[in-house]
Structure formats: C-alpha cells, structure tokens
Design a protein around this motif. Structure first.
Motif, PDB file in Angstrom:
ATOM      1  N   LEU A   1      64.079  84.352 100.426  1.00  0.00           N
ATOM      2  CA  LEU A   1      64.064  85.808 100.250  1.00  0.00           C
ATOM      3  C   LEU A   1      63.820  86.065  98.777  1.00  0.00           C
ATOM      4  O   LEU A   1      64.356  85.350  97.925  1.00  0.00           O
ATOM      5  N   CYS A   2      63.021  87.067  98.468  1.00  0.00           N
ATOM      6  CA  CYS A   2      62.793  87.332  97.056  1.00  0.00           C
ATOM      7  C   CYS A   2      62.394  88.788  96.854  1.00  0.00           C
ATOM      8  O   CYS A   2      61.609  89.329  97.636  1.00  0.00           O
ATOM      9  N   THR A   3      62.944  89.394  95.813  1.00  0.00           N
ATOM     10  CA  THR A   3      62.643  90.803  95.546  1.00  0.00           C
ATOM     11  C   THR A   3      61.590  90.943  94.440  1.00  0.00           C
ATOM     12  O   THR A   3      61.247  92.056  94.060  1.00  0.00           O
ATOM     13  N   ASN A   4      61.121  89.826  93.916  1.00  0.00           N
ATOM     14  CA  ASN A   4      60.131  89.880  92.837  1.00  0.00           C
ATOM     15  C   ASN A   4      58.709  89.771  93.369  1.00  0.00           C
ATOM     16  O   ASN A   4      58.487  89.370  94.508  1.00  0.00           O
ATOM     17  N   ASN A   5      57.799  90.064  92.478  1.00  0.00           N
ATOM     18  CA  ASN A   5      56.393  89.991  92.827  1.00  0.00           C
ATOM     19  C   ASN A   5      55.670  89.146  91.788  1.00  0.00           C
ATOM     20  O   ASN A   5      54.944  89.669  90.948  1.00  0.00           O
ATOM     21  N   CYS A   6      55.897  87.842  91.837  1.00  0.00           N
ATOM     22  CA  CYS A   6      55.251  86.956  90.865  1.00  0.00           C
ATOM     23  C   CYS A   6      53.872  86.607  91.425  1.00  0.00           C
ATOM     24  O   CYS A   6      53.781  86.048  92.528  1.00  0.00           O
ATOM     25  N   ALA A   7      52.841  86.926  90.668  1.00  0.00           N
ATOM     26  CA  ALA A   7      51.472  86.807  91.186  1.00  0.00           C
ATOM     27  C   ALA A   7      51.157  85.401  91.702  1.00  0.00           C
ATOM     28  O   ALA A   7      50.333  85.239  92.596  1.00  0.00           O
ATOM     29  N   TYR A   8      51.815  84.390  91.141  1.00  0.00           N
ATOM     30  CA  TYR A   8      51.465  82.997  91.423  1.00  0.00           C
ATOM     31  C   TYR A   8      52.241  82.394  92.589  1.00  0.00           C
ATOM     32  O   TYR A   8      51.971  81.283  93.019  1.00  0.00           O
ATOM     33  N   CYS A   9      53.245  83.105  93.116  1.00  0.00           N
ATOM     34  CA  CYS A   9      54.203  82.457  94.014  1.00  0.00           C
ATOM     35  C   CYS A   9      54.076  82.946  95.455  1.00  0.00           C
ATOM     36  O   CYS A   9      53.983  84.153  95.705  1.00  0.00           O
ATOM     37  N   GLY A  10      54.116  82.011  96.382  1.00  0.00           N
ATOM     38  CA  GLY A  10      54.015  82.335  97.797  1.00  0.00           C
ATOM     39  C   GLY A  10      55.207  83.132  98.318  1.00  0.00           C
ATOM     40  O   GLY A  10      55.125  83.751  99.378  1.00  0.00           O
TER      41      GLY A  10
HETATM   42 FE1  SF4 Z   1      60.528  84.921  93.726  1.00  0.00          FE
HETATM   43 FE2  SF4 Z   1      58.712  83.050  93.587  1.00  0.00          FE
HETATM   44 FE3  SF4 Z   1      58.960  84.729  91.637  1.00  0.00          FE
HETATM   45 FE4  SF4 Z   1      60.866  82.877  92.020  1.00  0.00          FE
HETATM   46  S1  SF4 Z   1      58.780  82.493  91.419  1.00  0.00           S
HETATM   47  S2  SF4 Z   1      61.145  85.006  91.587  1.00  0.00           S
HETATM   48  S3  SF4 Z   1      60.785  82.759  94.247  1.00  0.00           S
HETATM   49  S4  SF4 Z   1      58.346  85.273  93.707  1.00  0.00           S
END
Ligand code: SF4
Ligand code: SAM
Length: 476
Positions: free
Chosen positions: A98-107
């Motif tokens: 589960l994740c609330t972030n939006n990191c462009a590189y991460c699935g």
């Molecule tokens: Fe979430 Fe992936 Fe960003 Fe970590 S790297 S905060 S798991 S989206």
C-alpha cells in the motif's frame, strides 16, 4: 493529491537540510584532473583515509580510460588489502505495498491501478519467514510502502514476529528495515523491537529532480526525507543506511550527494552511515521517468569503484536489481553485502519455484538476478568468496563494525573471517545440497589452513566441530 507542506505534520523542526546543489556542482565543475592528482587521491584512499568532496570530484572527472582502470584497480586493491573475501548475504521481504505516494519510478505508486495491493497478515508473514529460513537465510530487510497503516507500531510488530519464527534449525538473527521516514518517537518504537539497520534512500539529492519525480504524497518533502536518519540517530539508531536511486539525475552529482551525506553524519554523530546502496532504475509497471540520466553499465561500475575509494570504511550493498554478470564484476570493488534468492513479489517466497515466475503486478520493479540462495552460495564458493551470514557485531553491541573492520588491525582475522566461516558451516550442514557441501567444506579447510596462529586455528576448528555436532549460533 495536492502538495501542501503545512499539512505534512512534521513534528521535529530541529534537523536542518545540508545539501547545497551549487556547492556540489561547484566541485564537479572545478575539480582539475591530472594523472598525478588522480594517483594521489587513490593513494590517499589506499592509505585508509576518507576522501573529501573535492577529491571525489577528481575521480569523477577522470574520463581517460587508463585512469578509469586505475580507479577500478584502486578499488580492487582496497578490497583485497582491507576486507578480504567475505560477502554477507541477506534477503528482502516485502511486507506491504500500500502506498500513498506517487514516485514516478516505482510500481507501487498510488496512481498505479494495475498493481494488486497486498499487506501480509500475521499468518502470511510467518509463512514467508519460514520459507526464507528453510532456504538458509539469517538476515532480512523488511520493506514497506509509505502508508498510514505501516506506522511505527506496525513495523515494530512485524519485526518482533519475524524474530519469533523458528523453522527447524532456522532463525532470523538480524532484521533491517527499509521504510518511510518517521518522527523521533516512531524511530524509538522500532529501535525497541531490536532492528538492525534503518535504511532510507534519498533517491535523488537534487532538489528540482526530486520535486519532479515525487509527484504527490508525503514523500514530496525533500527535507523531511533528507533529515530522517538524523531523527533515527536522535532516537538512538546509530546503524543507518543511505542510498541514491541512480538514473533520476546526473550520477556524478548523486555520488557527491552520498559523500556529502556521509560527511554530515561523521561531523554530527562521529560515525558515518553503516551502508550505502546504489540501486539503478529497473523496469517497473507504469514507469514514468525521463530517461536522459539512465546510467550505463560502464558508468555504473565506475561509480561504484569511485564510491569504494571515497568512503573506504562504509559497507556497500549491491542488490538483485542487477544481473549476475554485473554483480560479479562489481563485487570485486569491495561490495560487502548482496541479496540472494531474492523474490520481491508480495508473498513470493512461499510459492514453489516453478510457480514463481515474476508477476510484475505484485512487484515494485523487475529484478535481474533470479538465482536461488544456494545457486549464489555455490558460485561464491567457486569464486573463493566466503559467503557469510554473520550477525555477531550487532548481537554483541559492537556498532560501527565496518569502521572497525577497516581501522582496527587484525579485526577481520580475529572476528569477521572466523564468524563468516562458522555461519558458512552452519549453512553447509543444514541447507546445502551435497555438491555445494563438498565445495564449501573444501573452502573452509583452505581458509583454516591459512590461519597462522595455531592456538586460534585449533580453537576455531573445535568450534566448527561443535557446529557439525549440532551447536548453533557460535561467534566471536
Ligand atoms: Fe511508495 Fe514506491 Fe515511492 Fe516507496 S518508492 S514511497 S513504495 S511509490
Ligand atoms: N516506500 C519506502 C520508500 O520509498 O522509502 C520503501 C522503499 S522502496 C519499497 C525501496 C527502494 O526501491 C526505493 O527507495 C527506491 O530507491 C527503489 N526503487 C523504487 N523503484 C525502483 C525501480 N523502478 N527500479 C529500481 N529501484 C527502485
């Protein structure tokens, strides 16, 4: 989600950010390279000194193939001179995506609707840990998305569960964490669960790029993340791991960012980070980044050699994001830890190997080294590395072990190497197939024969015999 810094409930305002991108670019733009200067810098590192930012920039700016080879050779020599042939093995265990972030590189980014969201419940977690123990693992890193559910109590609880699982002779002796930044109280809570290292990667030290790739969520706050491990130190966690995700911005800048971060810890806490990681971007579901800073294999091997020389007493971690071939090449530069038998699919370890083809919908990114733990052990043994599951320093409260390995004369001979051999013997007795067993015991014998101090050698032989007879967890 719209980014509103005032809503980021940051409780602690004492930590001050310390990265000045003009300063770092200033070193890269101005460090002058000559053969003599590069050789001088390499010699300084081989003389067991950490390099300054300016000296690191000299190595970064050396682009002549002959000088690049000298840098790589310097890293190899440093490894041989100081660290010997040990490689510590660990495995990552993903607890929840589960994740609330939006990191462009991460699935696992919140906007990715393809990914199946899973949090291991107690039963699933126990099943994963048993499967890991049954393959011979002793050291894990638990990985979490950033989500209110994965708060300090949840993480501490997961750590306690992992330590409590015993399968046959198996047990996990060190649990490290890779999770979101916390406040000081949160770090205290996870410290109480007896974690090993708390690892947080800054991803990129370059503020503008950071803002571009962290599109929404708490992770957008660069400073909160940059100062996270300061709060960990405040909470008494002095074993921290830093890292940069290579491919987001200019690798030269990121290398200096890592060295600057290291200097910061040394200046403020008198101890550098325990480890540095240098993940390189891999394919992920809905990967959405500007590819102009992707790092080639040639640049990657070069940058690891530079890092080795720049921070000679910091552990370096190389993961299964990289292929076996790249791992084999880079290990020669003094990598201290690699993961083995890695499966980053949620719940992946308890699946049978034939069913365990990569399922990108359950993974954060794609890995490139799918060898089992035993396949890796076997190859390491053939290459005359000593695979190690040692956790002695951490268990005995000997913090700063990499520094001791590096700076205390005889430390490796007296502690690290014998402990590595004992954990290897445990593995060979409990988990290795016959073929690996034979090769492994031959290596152990060769290493015993090299010990000059006869009393010490006999003592170690005795301990090894005890292990063969059923004793476990012996260490110096
Ligand atoms: Fe979430 Fe992936 Fe960003 Fe970590 S790297 S905060 S798991 S989206
Ligand atoms: N959610 C926590 C966080 O962001 O700090 C946990 C970390 S994440 C599960 C582990 C690390 O994987 C990230 O810090 C990032 O450096 C790395 N990573 C993310 N996406 C990646 C990709 N596509 N390729 C390689 N590494 C990646």
């Amino acid at each position: 989600m719209i980014f509103r810094p005032e809503k980021l409930k940051i409780k602690d305002q004492r930590m001050k950010p310390f990265i000045d991108s003009d300063e770092l670019w200033g070193y890269i733009n101005n460090a002058a390279v000559s053969k003599e200067r590069v050789r001088e810098v390499i010699a300084k590192s081989l003389d067991k000194n950490r390099l300054t930012l300016e000296e690191t920039a000299v190595l970064i700016n050396a682009t002549d193939p002959e000088l690049i080879e000298e840098i790589k050779q310097g890293a190899r020599t440093l490894k041989e001179k100081v660290y010997g042939q040990r490689i510590v093995l660990f495995a990552p265990l993903y607890i929840g995506n589960l994740c609330t972030n939006n990191c462009a590189y991460c699935g696992f980014k919140v906007s990715n609707k393809q990914v199946k969201r899973v949090t291991l419940n107690q039963e699933d977690l126990v099943a994963q840990v048993k499967a890991l123990e049954d393959s011979g693992q002793k050291r894990l890193i638990l990985v979490f998305g950033e989500h209110p559910k994965y708060n300090a109590d949840f993480i501490a609880e997961s750590v306690r569960t992992v330590y409590s699982v015993k399968s046959g002779p198996g047990e996990i002796r060190r649990v490290n964490i890779n999770a979101a930044p916390m406040d000081i109280d949160g770090f205290r809570t996870v410290k109480d669960a007896k974690i090993g290292t708390y690892q947080i990667f800054q991803e990129t030290y370059h503020q503008e790029t950071y803002a571009q790739v962290h599109m929404s969520g708490l992770k957008r706050n660069y400073d909160w993340r940059l100062t996270a491990l300061d709060r960990a130190q405040e909470a008494g966690i002095d074993d921290v791991g830093i890292g940069a995700l290579f491919g987001l911005y200019d690798w030269r800048f990121e290398v200096l960012g890592l060295v600057r971060h290291t200097n910061h810890f040394e200046a403020v806490y008198n101890v550098g980070p325990h480890t540095i990681s240098f993940p390189r971007i891999q394919y992920a579901s809905e990967l959405n980044i500007n590819k102009s800073h992707m790092v080639s294999d040639a640049e990657f091997t070069r940058l690891v050699a530079i890092l080795r020389l720049a921070v000679p007493y910091t552990g370096l971690i190389l993961t299964a994001r990289e292929t076996a071939a790249i791992r084999n090449e880079i290990m020669q530069f003094g990598v201290s830890q690699i993961d083995g038998g890695t499966n980053i699919e949620m719940g992946g370890y308890s699946k049978k190997k034939e069913n365990a083809d990569q399922d990108i919908d359950l993974e954060q990114f794609q890995i490139n080294d799918n060898r089992t733990l035993n396949e890796i052990m076997d190859e390491l043994i053939e290459q005359k590395y000593i695979p190690s599951f040692c956790t002695a320093c951490y268990r005995l409260g000997r913090t700063g072990e990499h520094f001791m390995e590096f700076s205390v004369p005889g430390f490796i001979k007296r502690f690290c190497q014998p402990n590595a051999l004992m954990t290897l013997v445990e593995y060979l007795v409990d988990y290795a197939p016959q073929d690996t067993k034979e090769k492994g015991f031959q290596l152990v014998q060769e290493k015993l024969d090299e010990i000059e101090d006869i009393t010490f050698r006999n003592q170690l032989i005795q301990k090894i015999e005890q292990i063969k007879a059923g004793s476990r967890d012996l260490y110096y």
